[in-house]
Design an enzyme around this catalytic site. Structure first.
Site, short mmCIF file in Angstrom:
data_model
loop_
_atom_site.label_atom_id
_atom_site.label_comp_id
_atom_site.label_asym_id
_atom_site.label_seq_id
_atom_site.Cartn_x
_atom_site.Cartn_y
_atom_site.Cartn_z
N ASP A 184 0.82 -1.21 0.00
CA ASP A 184 0.00 0.00 0.00
C ASP A 184 0.86 1.26 0.00
OD1 ASP A 184 -2.35 1.33 -0.04
OD2 ASP A 184 -2.89 0.95 2.05
N ASN A 213 -10.41 -3.09 -6.70
CA ASN A 213 -9.56 -2.14 -7.44
C ASN A 213 -10.11 -1.78 -8.83
OD1 ASN A 213 -6.37 -3.32 -6.10
ND2 ASN A 213 -7.66 -1.63 -5.44
C1 FPP Z 1 -1.64 0.04 -3.65
O1 FPP Z 1 -1.20 1.38 -3.59
C2 FPP Z 1 -1.04 -0.66 -4.79
C3 FPP Z 1 -1.72 -1.29 -5.80
C4 FPP Z 1 -3.17 -1.38 -5.86
C5 FPP Z 1 -1.01 -1.92 -6.92
C6 FPP Z 1 0.15 -2.77 -6.52
C7 FPP Z 1 0.77 -3.36 -7.70
C8 FPP Z 1 2.10 -3.40 -7.94
C9 FPP Z 1 3.11 -2.87 -7.03
C10 FPP Z 1 2.57 -4.07 -9.19
C11 FPP Z 1 2.89 -5.54 -8.95
C12 FPP Z 1 3.28 -6.17 -10.22
C13 FPP Z 1 3.35 -7.51 -10.47
C14 FPP Z 1 3.66 -8.01 -11.82
C15 FPP Z 1 3.09 -8.50 -9.45
P1 FPP Z 1 -2.26 2.54 -3.75
O2 FPP Z 1 -2.39 2.87 -5.21
O3 FPP Z 1 -3.53 2.14 -3.09
O4 FPP Z 1 -1.60 3.72 -2.99
P2 FPP Z 1 -2.35 4.87 -2.17
O5 FPP Z 1 -3.07 4.19 -1.04
O6 FPP Z 1 -1.23 5.74 -1.71
O7 FPP Z 1 -3.27 5.56 -3.15
#
Ligand code: FPP
Length: 249
Positions: free
Chosen positions: A29, A77
């Site tokens: 996160d 998501n």
């Molecule tokens: C949460 O941060 C993150 C995600 C929903 C995406 C995570 C995915 C990756 C790191 C890519 C992984 C890739 C592979 C191929 C496995 P957020 O966007 O919710 O952050 P925020 O809470 O600060 O808005």
């Protein structure tokens, strides 16, 4: 894998190898907040998040941890802006294609857990290819939760079991924990010993609801793109201080 911290290549001496978690799960996160703080678009946070995940996978392998599960995309998501959803789907596909050869060479077994049928066809093909190419690899089991939701996972297991009962394949009193687990997306993967969540949020967010019955939870304020080996070391030290009783005294 390009990003790698040069220090902490080996298991730090203050960690007890015998008491390491066998399976670590991560809720990655804070990518969006990380990008915002740098004055960058949110998608750049996800790109940096991939680098952090790659190094954590390598670190788990270097330090002798047997399994890593990452929450890449939840069933909720899809409600994000279409542009971000499209970017993430493309990112998963590109990363998979780019990293497959190295995962094969490094003996990593990759698998995907979640409702995969709802993903774009081209991504599904890449997923099938990577799972097939690495299925006999044994250095570490890397599971990527994609279009994953814990409640949905439990519901689909109930439906599958109910159908077997209806067809006379199973009797109701034969349904025990082992039978139930064998119908989850995570069938064949041991429960996580440790779940790490970054960016300070203190909830499971529909991740591994059944599997986390006795797992330890570690929360850090660090945003996911900044989660490095030093942070992981800190999480493992905290884990090794815990007294895991599994309901006993
Ligand atoms: C949460 O941060 C993150 C995600 C929903 C995406 C995570 C995915 C990756 C790191 C890519 C992984 C890739 C592979 C191929 C496995 P957020 O966007 O919710 O952050 P925020 O809470 O600060 O808005």
């Amino acid at each position: 894998m390009t990003v790698q911290q040069t220090e902490l290549l080996y298991l730090p001496p203050d960690l007890n190898r015998e008491l390491l978690p066998k399976h670590v799960a991560v809720i990655m996160d804070g990518n969006g907040r990380w990008a915002k703080r740098q004055g960058l678009p949110r998608i750049m946070g996800h790109k940096r998040g991939v680098d952090a995940l790659k190094d954590l996978l390598r670190c788990c392998k270097d330090w002798g941890i047997e399994a890593l599960t990452a929450y890449a995309f939840s069933t909720e998501n899809w409600k994000r802006p279409q542009e971000e959803v499209d970017f993430l789907m493309t990112l998963f596909q590109v990363v998979l294609r780019q990293e497959l050869r190295e995962m094969v060479e490094e003996n990593v077994q990759i698998q995907f857990v979640g409702n995969l049928q709802a993903l774009p066809k081209s991504l599904q093909e890449e997923i099938t290819r990577s799972m097939e190419a690495t299925k006999n690899n044994r250095s570490i089991k890397f599971s990527v939760a994609t279009n994953y939701g814990g409640r949905q996972e439990i519901l689909q297991a109930c439906r599958a079991i109910a159908e077997k009962v209806e067809q006379g394949i199973l009797k109701p009193d034969e349904i025990d924990e082992a039978v139930f687990e064998s119908h989850l997306y995570t069938a064949g993967i041991d429960d996580p010993d440790l779940l790490i969540r970054t960016s300070g949020e203190m909830r499971l967010s529909n991740f591994l609801l059944w599997q986390m019955a006795y797992g330890e939870i570690y929360i850090t304020e660090t945003l996911w793109p900044d989660f490095d080996r030093t942070e992981f070391h800190r999480a493992l030290c905290a884990y090794q201080q815990r007294d895991r009783r599994f309901g006993k005294v």
